[in-house]
Design a protein around this motif. Structure first.
Motif, PDB file in Angstrom:
ATOM      1  N   TYR A 145       0.824  -1.207   0.000  1.00  0.00           N
ATOM      2  CA  TYR A 145       0.000   0.000   0.000  1.00  0.00           C
ATOM      3  C   TYR A 145       0.863   1.265   0.000  1.00  0.00           C
ATOM      4  N   CYS A 154       2.433   1.952  -3.373  1.00  0.00           N
ATOM      5  CA  CYS A 154       1.421   2.420  -4.350  1.00  0.00           C
ATOM      6  C   CYS A 154       1.045   3.874  -4.060  1.00  0.00           C
ATOM      7  N   LYS A 155       0.908   4.177  -2.766  1.00  0.00           N
ATOM      8  CA  LYS A 155       0.526   5.540  -2.352  1.00  0.00           C
ATOM      9  C   LYS A 155       1.625   6.525  -2.733  1.00  0.00           C
ATOM     10  N   ARG A 201      -3.778  -0.610  -8.669  1.00  0.00           N
ATOM     11  CA  ARG A 201      -3.835  -0.038  -7.312  1.00  0.00           C
ATOM     12  C   ARG A 201      -3.403   1.430  -7.329  1.00  0.00           C
ATOM     13  N   ASP A 258      -4.269  -6.889   2.052  1.00  0.00           N
ATOM     14  CA  ASP A 258      -4.307  -5.586   2.721  1.00  0.00           C
ATOM     15  C   ASP A 258      -5.731  -5.057   2.623  1.00  0.00           C
ATOM     16  N   ARG A 272      -6.949  -2.374   3.278  1.00  0.00           N
ATOM     17  CA  ARG A 272      -7.119  -1.015   2.763  1.00  0.00           C
ATOM     18  C   ARG A 272      -7.459  -1.060   1.270  1.00  0.00           C
ATOM     19  N   PHE A 273      -7.086  -2.141   0.597  1.00  0.00           N
ATOM     20  CA  PHE A 273      -7.486  -2.288  -0.807  1.00  0.00           C
ATOM     21  C   PHE A 273      -8.817  -3.015  -0.930  1.00  0.00           C
ATOM     22  N   CYS A 314     -10.277  -3.749  -5.341  1.00  0.00           N
ATOM     23  CA  CYS A 314     -10.237  -2.446  -4.662  1.00  0.00           C
ATOM     24  C   CYS A 314     -11.424  -1.564  -5.051  1.00  0.00           C
TER      25      CYS A 314
END
Ligand SMILES: O=P(O)(O)O[C@@H]1C[C@H](O)[C@@H](CO)O1
Length: 298
Positions: free
Chosen positions: A15, A18-19, A109, A160, A162-163, A239
Motif C-alpha cells: 500500500y 502504491c501511495k 492499485r 491488505d 485497505r485495498f 479495490c
C-alpha cells in the motif's frame, strides 16, 4: 548476488509503495482522473486522443515496470477525453515478460489511489467463437482465469484490507450497465455489424495456442483467448473500481488441422490499426457517459 537480484525482482509492492507512486504522479499534474484506460496490443493510439496531456515514461515512474513488447509504448498519459479527466496506460505488462503477477497489476492499485472509479481495459485476442470474424469487437461479459486455476492469482499473498476483502466476489466482475452502455453506443455509431459479447480466456503466453488447446478452450466456454486483462480485472475489482473490458478479435484461433493459418503478432498489430479509430470513438463516447461517484458498492 544472484539471490539479491532475485529478491529485488520479486519484491511485492504494498500500500505505501502504491501511495508514494500515486502521490508522486498527483504532484506533477492537475488532472484528477476518474476513468483509467489500458490500451491493448496495437491500440495505444487511444492514449494519443487525450487532450491537455501530461505524459510520463514508465521508466521515470517510481516502482513502475517497463514495457518490453512491440506495440506497447510504455507511457502513462494523463489528460481529458471530451472534457473528462482520464489516465491511460499506453502499454501494459504480461506474465510472459517475466514479471510477477502482482507487478503486472500494480498500476490498478495506483489508479485507485489516483481517484479512478472506472477502469476500461482493451486487449487483442484470438477468436474461438466460430461466428466471430477478424476485426470484431467483443464486449467481455466474463472470463476464464487459467493461470488462476494453477494458483497464479495477483491477490495471492497477504491481503491488505485497505485495498479490499480477502475473498472478493467475481460473479459481477464486468459491470453490466457499462456493457449495456457500450452496446447502445456501438449501435448508435453504426458498429452493430462487428460488436459482439463473450467470454475471454487468459493464458500465460507467449506461445500462441495449439489447435488442441483452442478446441479445448472453446469447449470450455471461451469465445476469445488472450494473454492479459484478467489479472488487472481481479485487482481492480478487489479495490472497488468498476470494470469494462473489450477484446479486439485480431486473428482467428486455429481450430482445424487442415488450416494454413498461423497466429502472429504482426497480424495482431495490423488489425489493431484498422479498427483504431472506431475503438477510440467507442471508448471516448463511453467516457462522456460514465457517471462519477457510483462505484463505492464493491
Ligand atoms: O496486451 P494484449 O492482451 O492486447 O496483447 C496481446 C497478447 C499478447 O501480448 C500479444 C500477442 O500478439 O497481443
Amino acid at each position: 548476488l544472484f539471490l539479491v537480484a532475485e529478491t529485488g525482482f520479486h519484491r511485492i509492492y504494498g500500500y505505501d509503495d502504491c501511495k508514494a507512486t500515486a502521490d508522486w504522479l498527483l504532484a506533477q499534474t492537475d488532472v484528477r482522473p476518474i476513468v483509467g484506460i489500458v490500451c491493448g496490443s496495437g491500440m495505444g493510439g487511444l492514449a494519443d486522443t487525450l487532450k491537455n496531456q501530461v505524459a510520463f515514461s514508465y521508466e521515470d515512474i517510481p516502482h513502475f515496470p517497463q514495457s518490453t513488447v512491440h506495440g506497447h509504448a510504455g507511457r502513462l498519459v494523463f489528460g481529458t477525453l471530451k472534457g473528462r479527466p482520464c489516465v491511460c496506460m499506453q502499454g501494459r505488462f504480461h506474465l510472459y515478460e517475466g514479471y510477477p503477477i502482482q507487478k503486472i497489476t500494480l498500476p490498478m492499485r495506483i489508479f485507485k489511489l489516483l481517484g479512478v472509479e472506472t477502469v476500461i481495459l482493451t486487449n487483442a485476442a484470438g477468436g474461438l467463437n466460430q461466428d466471430f470474424k477478424v476485426g470484431d469487437v467483443m464486449i467481455i461479459k466474463d472470463h476464464l482465469n487459467v493461470p488462476g486455476f494453477a494458483g497464479n492469482n495477483p491477490l495471492s499473498g497477504p491481503n491488505d484490507e485497505r485495498f479490499g476483502v480477502r475473498f472478493p466476489c467475481m460473479s459481477d466482475a464486468y459491470d453490466r450497465e457499462l456493457q449495456q452502455m457500450a452496446m447502445e453506443i456501438g449501435q448508435e455509431l453504426g458498429y452493430g455489424d462487428f460488436l459482439r459479447e463473450g467470454v475471454y480466456c487468459v493464458l500465460g503466453g507467449p506461445s500462441f495456442e495449439t489447435i488442441a488447446e483452442c478446441r479445448m478452450l472453446h469447449r470450455l466456454g471461451a469465445d476469445a483467448v488472450g494473454m492479459s486483462t484478467v489479472h488487472e480485472v481481479l485487482v481492480a475489482r478487489h479495490c472497488g473500481m468498476r470494470v469494462f473490458a473489450l477484446s479486439l478479435i485480431t486473428n482467428q484461433a486455429v481450430m482445424d488441422y487442415d488450416s494454413e493459418e498461423k497466429a502472429n503478432h504482426e497480424e495482431v498489430l495490423q488489425t489493431g490499426k484498422q479498427r483504431a479509430e472506431q475503438l477510440e470513438r467507442l471508448v471516448s463516447t463511453m467516457v462522456t457517459r460514465i457517471e462519477q461517484n457510483n462505484n463505492n458498492d464493491a
